[in-house]
Design a protein around this motif. Structure first.
Motif, PDB file in Angstrom:
ATOM      1  N   UNK A   1       0.841  -1.012  -0.085  1.00 38.49           N
ATOM      2  CA  UNK A   1      -0.019  -0.063   0.023  1.00 38.49           C
ATOM      3  C   UNK A   1       0.908   1.276  -0.021  1.00 38.49           C
ATOM      4  N   UNK A   2       1.872   1.245   0.967  1.00 40.86           N
ATOM      5  CA  UNK A   2       2.823   2.469   0.942  1.00 40.86           C
ATOM      6  C   UNK A   2       3.523   2.781  -0.455  1.00 40.86           C
ATOM      7  N   UNK A   3       3.880   1.535  -1.145  1.00 42.22           N
ATOM      8  CA  UNK A   3       4.781   1.550  -2.285  1.00 42.22           C
ATOM      9  C   UNK A   3       3.772   2.162  -3.401  1.00 42.22           C
ATOM     10  N   UNK A   4       2.547   1.520  -3.224  1.00 41.75           N
ATOM     11  CA  UNK A   4       1.656   2.470  -4.456  1.00 41.75           C
ATOM     12  C   UNK A   4       1.261   3.872  -4.131  1.00 41.75           C
ATOM     13  N   UNK A   5       1.268   4.145  -2.841  1.00 41.29           N
ATOM     14  CA  UNK A   5       1.155   5.534  -2.546  1.00 41.29           C
ATOM     15  C   UNK A   5       2.176   6.292  -2.961  1.00 41.29           C
ATOM     16  N   UNK A   6       3.472   5.809  -2.624  1.00 43.46           N
ATOM     17  CA  UNK A   6       4.533   6.511  -2.850  1.00 43.46           C
ATOM     18  C   UNK A   6       4.779   6.790  -4.250  1.00 43.46           C
ATOM     19  N   UNK A   7       4.261   5.645  -5.224  1.00 44.14           N
ATOM     20  CA  UNK A   7       4.599   5.887  -6.739  1.00 44.14           C
ATOM     21  C   UNK A   7       3.554   6.910  -7.241  1.00 44.14           C
ATOM     22  N   UNK A   8       2.669   6.909  -6.702  1.00 40.63           N
ATOM     23  CA  UNK A   8       1.272   7.923  -6.972  1.00 40.63           C
ATOM     24  C   UNK A   8       1.660   9.262  -6.583  1.00 40.63           C
TER      25      UNK A   8
END
Length: 190
Positions: free
Chosen positions: A174-181
């Motif tokens: 979830x954090x990886x996706x958020x950081x990518x966004x």
């Protein structure tokens, strides 16, 4: 000639709104997403001053999950089964994030368990809400042994056990996706 995205300030506002909505959605999913096997035991709300500790004592047996949300400021969580006054110098388990802090207390920890809530010095005061859950699932033993839950039922009658590692992997994803966004939004803006 200026880049087309720089000439349209409404696009920048739209991207900021999108990023804001994404953050809000992620926070809501993190805050309310608990397995049905978790039984809510207590909800503790409080306020802690900068650099101070507030201590709680946990007597309940079994696997316990502490989910603490800093409502204002930044409260951190320290847990120990060897001292009733854990700190950032003396603890067994800890979570010190700027948002939601989660600690999984294993069943083998000696009771009472000491819980220390620390008010980070970056804020004069921190408001927090901590939910204490009892994990009603039981561990499956690899060699055919039967595990029993505190109410005496066999493991086969319980829901499958979701490991702590799996929930940590989901949170990491979830954090990886958020950081990518967020990186994408910043790349578009600048």
């Amino acid at each position: 000639m200026a880049a087309p995205w720089r000439t349209a300030p409404w696009r920048r506002g739209l991207l900021m709104l999108l990023a804001s909505q994404t953050l809000t959605l992620v926070r809501c999913l993190e805050a309310d997403d608990v397995p049905e096997e978790w039984l809510l035991l207590h909800v503790v709300q409080g306020q802690i001053g900068a650099g101070n500790y507030s201590y709680l004592r946990l007597n309940h047996e079994g696997k316990i999950i502490l989910k603490m949300q800093s409502l204002r400021g930044d409260a951190d969580l320290y847990v120990s089964d060897s001292t009733l006054h854990p700190s950032f110098d003396d603890y067994e388990l800890q979570s010190a994030t700027c948002g939601q802090d989660v600690v999984f207390i294993p069943a083998h920890f000696q009771r009472p368990v000491g819980i220390g809530i620390y008010g980070h010095p970056s804020h004069l005061e921190s408001d927090f809400e901590m939910k204490v859950y009892y994990d009603r699932t039981v561990d499956q033993y690899p060699f055919g042994e039967v595990a029993y839950s505190p109410d005496g039922t066999e493991a086969s009658q319980k829901h499958p056990y979701a490991t702590e590692e799996a929930s940590q992997e989901e949170e990491s994803l979830l954090w990886t996706i958020l950081i990518s966004i967020l990186k994408l939004v910043l790349e578009i803006l600048f």
